[in-house]
Scaffold this motif. Structure first.
Motif, PDB file in Angstrom:
ATOM      1  N   GLU A  15       1.386 -53.023 -30.459  1.00 63.25           N
ATOM      2  CA  GLU A  15       2.832 -53.182 -30.285  1.00 63.25           C
ATOM      3  C   GLU A  15       3.459 -53.892 -31.472  1.00 63.25           C
ATOM      4  N   GLN A  16       3.018 -53.506 -32.675  1.00 61.02           N
ATOM      5  CA  GLN A  16       3.533 -54.069 -33.914  1.00 61.02           C
ATOM      6  C   GLN A  16       3.815 -52.958 -34.938  1.00 61.02           C
ATOM      7  N   ALA A  22       5.634 -52.835 -44.101  1.00 65.19           N
ATOM      8  CA  ALA A  22       5.333 -53.897 -45.054  1.00 65.19           C
ATOM      9  C   ALA A  22       3.888 -53.833 -45.530  1.00 65.19           C
ATOM     10  N   GLU A  23       3.037 -53.170 -44.744  1.00 68.91           N
ATOM     11  CA  GLU A  23       1.611 -53.184 -45.052  1.00 68.91           C
ATOM     12  C   GLU A  23       1.070 -51.795 -45.358  1.00 68.91           C
ATOM     13  N   ASP A  24       1.926 -50.880 -45.797  1.00 67.27           N
ATOM     14  CA  ASP A  24       1.516 -49.513 -46.086  1.00 67.27           C
ATOM     15  C   ASP A  24       0.308 -49.482 -47.012  1.00 67.27           C
ATOM     16  N   GLY A  25       0.336 -50.232 -48.078  1.00 67.74           N
ATOM     17  CA  GLY A  25      -0.766 -50.249 -49.017  1.00 67.74           C
ATOM     18  C   GLY A  25      -1.588 -51.511 -48.925  1.00 67.74           C
ATOM     19  N   ASN A  26      -1.486 -52.204 -47.828  1.00 67.56           N
ATOM     20  CA  ASN A  26      -2.141 -53.496 -47.659  1.00 67.56           C
ATOM     21  C   ASN A  26      -3.652 -53.385 -47.735  1.00 67.56           C
ATOM     22  N   GLU A  27      -4.249 -54.276 -48.473  1.00 66.29           N
ATOM     23  CA  GLU A  27      -5.708 -54.312 -48.626  1.00 66.29           C
ATOM     24  C   GLU A  27      -6.406 -54.607 -47.304  1.00 66.29           C
ATOM     25  N   ARG A  28      -5.801 -55.438 -46.476  1.00 65.66           N
ATOM     26  CA  ARG A  28      -6.410 -55.791 -45.186  1.00 65.66           C
ATOM     27  C   ARG A  28      -6.510 -54.575 -44.272  1.00 65.66           C
ATOM     28  N   GLY A  29      -5.455 -53.760 -44.255  1.00 67.87           N
ATOM     29  CA  GLY A  29      -5.475 -52.537 -43.453  1.00 67.87           C
ATOM     30  C   GLY A  29      -6.520 -51.559 -43.967  1.00 67.87           C
ATOM     31  N   ALA A  74      -7.863 -51.695 -34.600  1.00 65.70           N
ATOM     32  CA  ALA A  74      -7.033 -52.668 -33.892  1.00 65.70           C
ATOM     33  C   ALA A  74      -7.826 -53.951 -33.622  1.00 65.70           C
ATOM     34  N   ALA A  75      -9.085 -53.802 -33.234  1.00 68.45           N
ATOM     35  CA  ALA A  75      -9.917 -54.989 -32.975  1.00 68.45           C
ATOM     36  C   ALA A  75     -10.073 -55.824 -34.241  1.00 68.45           C
ATOM     37  N   LEU A  76     -10.350 -55.179 -35.363  1.00 70.62           N
ATOM     38  CA  LEU A  76     -10.531 -55.927 -36.606  1.00 70.62           C
ATOM     39  C   LEU A  76      -9.241 -56.603 -37.056  1.00 70.62           C
ATOM     40  N   LEU A  77      -8.109 -55.939 -36.871  1.00 70.50           N
ATOM     41  CA  LEU A  77      -6.833 -56.554 -37.242  1.00 70.50           C
ATOM     42  C   LEU A  77      -6.546 -57.771 -36.371  1.00 70.50           C
ATOM     43  N   CYS A  78      -6.874 -57.701 -35.084  1.00 74.14           N
ATOM     44  CA  CYS A  78      -6.705 -58.858 -34.198  1.00 74.14           C
ATOM     45  C   CYS A  78      -7.663 -59.977 -34.577  1.00 74.14           C
ATOM     46  N   LEU A  79      -8.862 -59.611 -34.969  1.00 77.68           N
ATOM     47  CA  LEU A  79      -9.843 -60.617 -35.378  1.00 77.68           C
ATOM     48  C   LEU A  79      -9.354 -61.377 -36.598  1.00 77.68           C
ATOM     49  N   GLY A  85      -7.983 -62.705 -27.209  1.00 77.00           N
ATOM     50  CA  GLY A  85      -7.765 -61.841 -26.043  1.00 77.00           C
ATOM     51  C   GLY A  85      -7.625 -60.378 -26.419  1.00 77.00           C
ATOM     52  N   PRO A  86      -6.666 -60.048 -27.292  1.00 76.07           N
ATOM     53  CA  PRO A  86      -6.537 -58.644 -27.708  1.00 76.07           C
ATOM     54  C   PRO A  86      -7.780 -58.133 -28.429  1.00 76.07           C
ATOM     55  N   TYR A  87      -8.430 -58.991 -29.222  1.00 74.05           N
ATOM     56  CA  TYR A  87      -9.646 -58.567 -29.923  1.00 74.05           C
ATOM     57  C   TYR A  87     -10.689 -58.093 -28.928  1.00 74.05           C
ATOM     58  N   ASN A  88     -10.930 -58.871 -27.880  1.00 71.42           N
ATOM     59  CA  ASN A  88     -11.930 -58.506 -26.878  1.00 71.42           C
ATOM     60  C   ASN A  88     -11.559 -57.208 -26.170  1.00 71.42           C
ATOM     61  N   ARG A  89     -10.276 -57.010 -25.884  1.00 68.36           N
ATOM     62  CA  ARG A  89      -9.818 -55.788 -25.218  1.00 68.36           C
ATOM     63  C   ARG A  89     -10.074 -54.564 -26.100  1.00 68.36           C
ATOM     64  N   TYR A  90      -9.684 -54.640 -27.386  1.00 70.46           N
ATOM     65  CA  TYR A  90      -9.865 -53.493 -28.274  1.00 70.46           C
ATOM     66  C   TYR A  90     -11.334 -53.262 -28.617  1.00 70.46           C
TER      67      TYR A  90
END
Length: 118
Positions: A15-16, A22-29, A74-79, A85-90
Motif C-alpha cells: 500500500e505504498q 521516487a524509487e524507479d531506479g533505486n538501488e534498494r529496489g 515485498a518481504a525484503l523491502l519490509c525487512l 509484522g508485514p515482513y512475516n506476512r509477506y
C-alpha cells in the motif's frame, strides 16, 4: 514481466504505490528484485544466474513465478524498513507461493561448519 513491474506489484501490496515514482531506479529496489530473482532462477534454470542491471529488464522466468517474486520482494523491502509484522506476512506468502511455481527447490550446501571452511 520486468523488474519494475515486480517492484510495482510489491509496493501495491505494501500500500505504498507512491514510492515507486521516487524509487524507479533505486538501488534498494533493484537489489531486492535480484535477490528473489536469484532464488527463483535456480528452480527453473541450470545455467548461471545473471542479475538485472536495471529494473526495466525482463526477468527470464515463467508467469507462475510472479506471485512468489512479488511476495519475496515485498518481504525484503519490509525487512529493510525494519517492519517485522508485514515482513512475516509477506515471507509466509512467499513460502506458500514457492510450491506453486512448479520448479525444483534449490538446495544450498551448508559450508559454515564444514572442515576447511574459512
Amino acid at each position: 514481466m520486468t523488474g519494475l513491474s515486480v517492484l510495482r506489484h510489491a509496493y501495491g501490496l505494501m500500500e505504498q504505490p507512491g514510492r515507486l515514482t521516487a524509487e524507479d531506479g533505486n538501488e534498494r529496489g533493484l537489489t531486492a528484485v535480484n535477490q528473489i530473482y536469484s532464488d527463483l532462477w535456480r528452480r527453473e534454470h541450470t545455467e548461471a544466474f545473471e542479475p538485472l542491471t536495471h529494473l526495466r529488464q525482463t526477468l527470464d522466468l515463467s508467469w507462475q513465478y510472479l506471485p512468489a517474486m512479488t511476495y519475496g520482494v515485498a518481504a525484503l523491502l519490509c525487512l529493510n524498513e525494519e517492519e517485522e509484522g508485514p515482513y512475516n506476512r509477506y515471507l509466509d506468502l512467499y513460502l506458500r507461493a514457492l510450491p506453486r511455481t512448479g520448479g525444483t527447490p534449490y538446495r544450498r550446501a551448508d559450508v559454515l561448519f564444514t572442515e576447511g571452511a574459512v
